[in-house]
Motif scaffolding. Structure first.
Motif, PDB file in Angstrom:
ATOM      1  N   ALA A 180       0.688  -1.179  -0.144  1.00 11.46           N
ATOM      2  CA  ALA A 180       0.672   0.408  -0.023  1.00 11.46           C
ATOM      3  C   ALA A 180       0.725   0.878  -0.054  1.00 11.46           C
ATOM      4  O   ALA A 180       1.853   1.272   0.567  1.00 11.46           O
ATOM      5  N   ALA A 181       0.499   1.929  -1.390  1.00 11.89           N
ATOM      6  CA  ALA A 181       1.439   3.621  -1.032  1.00 11.89           C
ATOM      7  C   ALA A 181       0.767   4.621  -0.574  1.00 11.89           C
ATOM      8  O   ALA A 181      -0.676   4.668  -0.278  1.00 11.89           O
ATOM      9  N   LYS A 182       1.134   4.678   0.109  1.00  9.07           N
ATOM     10  CA  LYS A 182       0.871   7.006   0.740  1.00  9.07           C
ATOM     11  C   LYS A 182       0.873   7.517   0.761  1.00  9.07           C
ATOM     12  O   LYS A 182       2.004   8.228   0.463  1.00  9.07           O
TER      13      LYS A 182
ATOM     14  N   ILE B  17       0.261  15.649  -2.933  1.00  8.26           N
ATOM     15  CA  ILE B  17      -1.221  15.719  -3.117  1.00  8.26           C
ATOM     16  C   ILE B  17      -1.179  17.709  -4.057  1.00  8.26           C
ATOM     17  O   ILE B  17      -2.015  17.590  -5.190  1.00  8.26           O
ATOM     18  N   LEU B  18      -0.362  17.866  -3.312  1.00 12.15           N
ATOM     19  CA  LEU B  18      -0.342  19.552  -3.504  1.00 12.15           C
ATOM     20  C   LEU B  18       0.322  19.205  -5.253  1.00 12.15           C
ATOM     21  O   LEU B  18       0.008  20.498  -5.744  1.00 12.15           O
ATOM     22  N   LEU B  19       1.375  18.580  -4.930  1.00  9.40           N
ATOM     23  CA  LEU B  19       2.838  19.231  -6.028  1.00  9.40           C
ATOM     24  C   LEU B  19       2.431  18.346  -6.730  1.00  9.40           C
ATOM     25  O   LEU B  19       2.407  19.111  -8.094  1.00  9.40           O
TER      26      LEU B  19
END
Length: 98
Positions: free
Chosen positions: A4-6, A12-14
């Motif tokens: 699982a990648a967190k 997300i903003l970038l």
């Protein structure tokens, strides 16, 4: 085995900023020429000076600029300089006119 990648809020903003930048660059690249560009209109309406036209009046700031303008303009211009030959702003005391 699942990994699982967190994704953090900063990532997300970038990614969002990167996506908006790419979309902006792609949408801003057009190959259409400008429709009402002043430079294009000036080239279309340009008429060269005739020898019978009166000379253009040119005002230069210093004698050195006036000399250069005289060399370029020749007989088709009349040059006046605010400061006489040999004077520069470095050696001039500025005073109020009024």
């Amino acid at each position: 085995m699942k990994i699982a990648a967190k994704i953090s809020p900063q990532q997300i903003l970038l990614l969002l900023i990167l996506l908006i930048s790419v979309v902006g660059l792609i949408s801003g690249c057009k190959n259409e020429p400008p429709k009402n560009d002043d430079a294009v209109l000036a080239q279309k309406n340009f008429e060269p000076r005739k020898p019978t036209d009166p000379p253009l009046n040119v005002l230069a700031t210093t004698g050195m600029i006036a000399d250069a303008v005289r060399k370029v303009g020749g007989d088709s211009i009349k040059v006046n300089a605010l400061m006489g030959p040999g004077l520069t702003l470095i050696y001039t005391n500025l005073t109020r006119a009024i």
